[in-house]
Motif scaffolding. Structure first.
Motif, short mmCIF file in Angstrom:
data_model
loop_
_atom_site.label_atom_id
_atom_site.label_comp_id
_atom_site.label_asym_id
_atom_site.label_seq_id
_atom_site.Cartn_x
_atom_site.Cartn_y
_atom_site.Cartn_z
N THR A 96 51.57 40.20 38.84
CA THR A 96 50.89 38.95 38.49
C THR A 96 51.06 37.98 39.64
O THR A 96 52.19 37.72 40.07
CB THR A 96 51.47 38.34 37.21
OG1 THR A 96 51.36 39.28 36.13
CG2 THR A 96 50.72 37.07 36.84
N THR A 98 50.10 34.09 40.79
CA THR A 98 49.64 32.82 40.25
C THR A 98 49.63 31.77 41.33
O THR A 98 50.62 31.57 42.05
CB THR A 98 50.56 32.36 39.10
OG1 THR A 98 50.60 33.39 38.10
CG2 THR A 98 50.04 31.08 38.47
N SER A 103 45.19 33.05 38.18
CA SER A 103 46.23 34.03 37.85
C SER A 103 45.59 35.41 37.80
O SER A 103 44.79 35.70 36.91
CB SER A 103 46.87 33.69 36.50
OG SER A 103 47.92 34.59 36.20
N HIS A 105 45.91 39.81 38.26
CA HIS A 105 46.82 40.91 37.95
C HIS A 105 46.41 42.17 38.70
O HIS A 105 45.26 42.35 39.09
CB HIS A 105 46.81 41.19 36.44
CG HIS A 105 47.23 40.01 35.63
ND1 HIS A 105 46.32 39.09 35.15
CD2 HIS A 105 48.46 39.60 35.21
CE1 HIS A 105 46.97 38.16 34.46
NE2 HIS A 105 48.26 38.45 34.49
#
Length: 251
Positions: A96, A98, A103, A105
């Motif tokens: 992940t 951010t 954000s 993945h």
């Protein structure tokens, strides 16, 4: 001497301790690795993961967190969105990244290069849909769900999902992607390849101004995943044959 706490070093018992190297016989609940003692059988190896976090522009100084089947790690990306971290873990892992309101993945089924981009976000959307769930539920359930872990560890399943993302985006948005192996191809922002593909997808509307996949692209890959479900039996099969249809065109 109590064998619950240590290995005997008398000759006869020492021979048994040495033999346990091959048989992984427990010594007092641990693995006997030498004549000198035992170590925990729960240790996990070092894993090194690296990659680039980008949306067409670099996600610089972004928080990178990695959650694995066992173990976790964290780091900050550099000015070019690059990250590298080495930690104790059992694969697979979910990454992940951010940065502000963005954000994204990704996943890693081995050590090495695994990027995090809107394309990898869509790949997880597709895999989650194949498993009959949502991306958020896949991420939340991953630490304790054996099937989720099995699928994300299966290179054939992951690469089939990667191909499905490429095929569906090209068909829907009319963009020819020059770097179809977007998950594991090292790249620098501003250069041709993965980054120029992200720029093209953004220009076509597949990536929003916030750096996240457009909702139409999310819906597209979700529907494509539902059309090619993964069962426990298919995900455990070896080779690409178990998911050969997963790279099919858009719905």
């Amino acid at each position: 001497m109590n064998t619950h706490y240590a290995c005997f070093v008398r000759p006869a018992v020492a021979a048994i301790c040495v033999a346990s190297l091959a048989t992984l016989v427990a010594c007092g609940g641990n693995t006997c690795i030498s004549l000198g003692g035992c170590v925990s059988g729960n240790s996990v190896p070092d894993v090194t993961l690296s990659g680039t976090a980008a949306t067409g522009k670099a996600l610089a100084s972004a928080a990178v967190s990695v959650s694995c089947a066992q173990g976790s790690g964290s780091a900050l990306s550099d000015g070019g969105g690059h990250y590298t971290l080495t930690f104790n873990a059992a694969l697979p892992c979910i990454l992940t990244v951010t940065s502000g309101g963005t954000s994204l993945h990704s996943l890693a089924f081995a050590g090495g290069t695994f990027n995090t981009t809107p394309e990898t976000e869509l790949m997880l959307v597709y895999l989650a849909s194949q498993l009959g769930t949502t991306e958020s539920a896949l991420i939340a359930g991953f630490p304790s769900n054996a099937q989720f872990q099995q699928v994300l560890a299966n290179q054939a399943d992951v690469l089939a999902a990667q191909s499905a993302v490429v095929t569906n985006l090209q068909q829907r948005y009319g963009v020819t992607l020059t770097a179809p192996a977007f998950l594991t191809t090292p790249f620098n922002v501003g250069q041709a390849g993965v980054d120029s593909d992200l720029d093209a997808l953004a220009a076509a509307g597949a990536i929003g101004t916030n750096g996240m996949p457009d909702q139409a692209a999310v819906a597209l890959l979700s529907a494509a995943g539902l059309a090619h479900p993964l069962t426990a039996a298919s995900s455990s099969s070896s080779g690409a044959g178990s998911t050969s249809s997963a790279a099919g065109g858009m719905m």
